[in-house]
Design a protein around this motif. Structure first.
Motif: not given
Length: 244
Positions: A2-8, A57-67, A86-93
């Motif tokens: 999925g898509k890759i998102y970042g959060y700062a 906007v986050i969806k299953p198979t998407d990824t969120i990257i934190f510092d 989030l993990m149970n929704r299929g989102i990678d952290l």
């Protein structure tokens, strides 16, 4: 994939997000980042405006990257609950500074469960399910413990810094008493100094990490007892940091 998102996120309006954003971009390298959400928010809860936009906007198979894990949540309990949700929704952290608690690790643990087919006997199947439930509970507790340790480790690093600075001050003060005045080391910046020095940069970084007005949780009076700078110099550095 999925898509890759970042959060700062930073805790005050005067703090800068550049370092976190740079770390996320460097971590991704050739991978395309859809968007990096940036937040200046003092709350400790998860109802942050930009973070809520990301969750929308986050969806299953998407990824969120934190510092760091502390950017997702300052509270270990809330961080764990959000992690599991989030993990149970299929989102990678992904946590750049704490890779050992990335969701990839947890999923690997889950995949190692032994798949046992139903025997058709109610009593046996009940026992099997109880065992699998116990394994799941153990994995959940292990993940929660790793997140808690990650938060505690970050706090310990700040405390260790305080101890090293305090011990350094005491050592310098003790040595100074045995030396002639002209040979004594300067503790703190001289009054009226406007030069940018290695020490001024170091002290500003310490203030940023310690002060509750930036990334820390200490009061000015507490920091002044630790840092080897005068009261006037401390507030001068703090003002310069706020202006930045």
């Amino acid at each position: 994939m999925g898509k890759i998102y970042g959060y700062a996120r930073v805790s005050t309006k005067t703090q800068r997000l550049d370092r976190q954003v740079r770390n996320i971009e460097e971590f991704c390298k050739e991978k395309k980042i859809t968007h990096i959400y940036k937040e200046k928010y003092t709350g400790t809860k998860t109802n942050r405006p930009q973070f809520q936009k990301l969750l929308a906007v986050i969806k299953p198979t998407d990824t969120i990257i934190f510092d760091s894990v502390s950017r997702m949540s300052r509270n270990a309990e809330e961080g764990y609950e959000l992690y599991m949700e989030l993990m149970n929704r299929g989102i990678d952290l992904i946590f750049i500074k704490e890779p050992h608690i990335n969701t990839t690790y947890y999923k690997q643990m889950q995949s190692k469960k032994v798949e046992i087919a139903s025997t058709g006997k109610k009593s046996t199947d009940t026992l099997i399910q109880a065992i699998l439930d116990a394994i799941t509970d153990f994995q959940n507790e292990e993940t929660k413990e790793k997140i808690r340790i990650a938060f505690e480790q970050a706090e310990k690093e700040v405390q260790d810094l305080h101890v090293r600075i305090s011990e350094g001050i005491k050592t310098t003060q003790r040595i100074n008493t045995t030396l002639p005045e002209e040979q004594r080391k300067q503790i703190g910046q001289k009054k009226g100094s406007t030069f940018v020095t290695k020490k001024s940069i170091e002290m500003k970084e310490n203030i940023r990490k310690m002060s509750k007005d930036f990334e820390g949780n200490m009061k000015d009076t507490e920091i002044l007892k630790i840092l080897p700078i005068s009261r006037n110099t401390y507030y001068k550095y703090k003002k310069e940091l706020l202006n930045e």
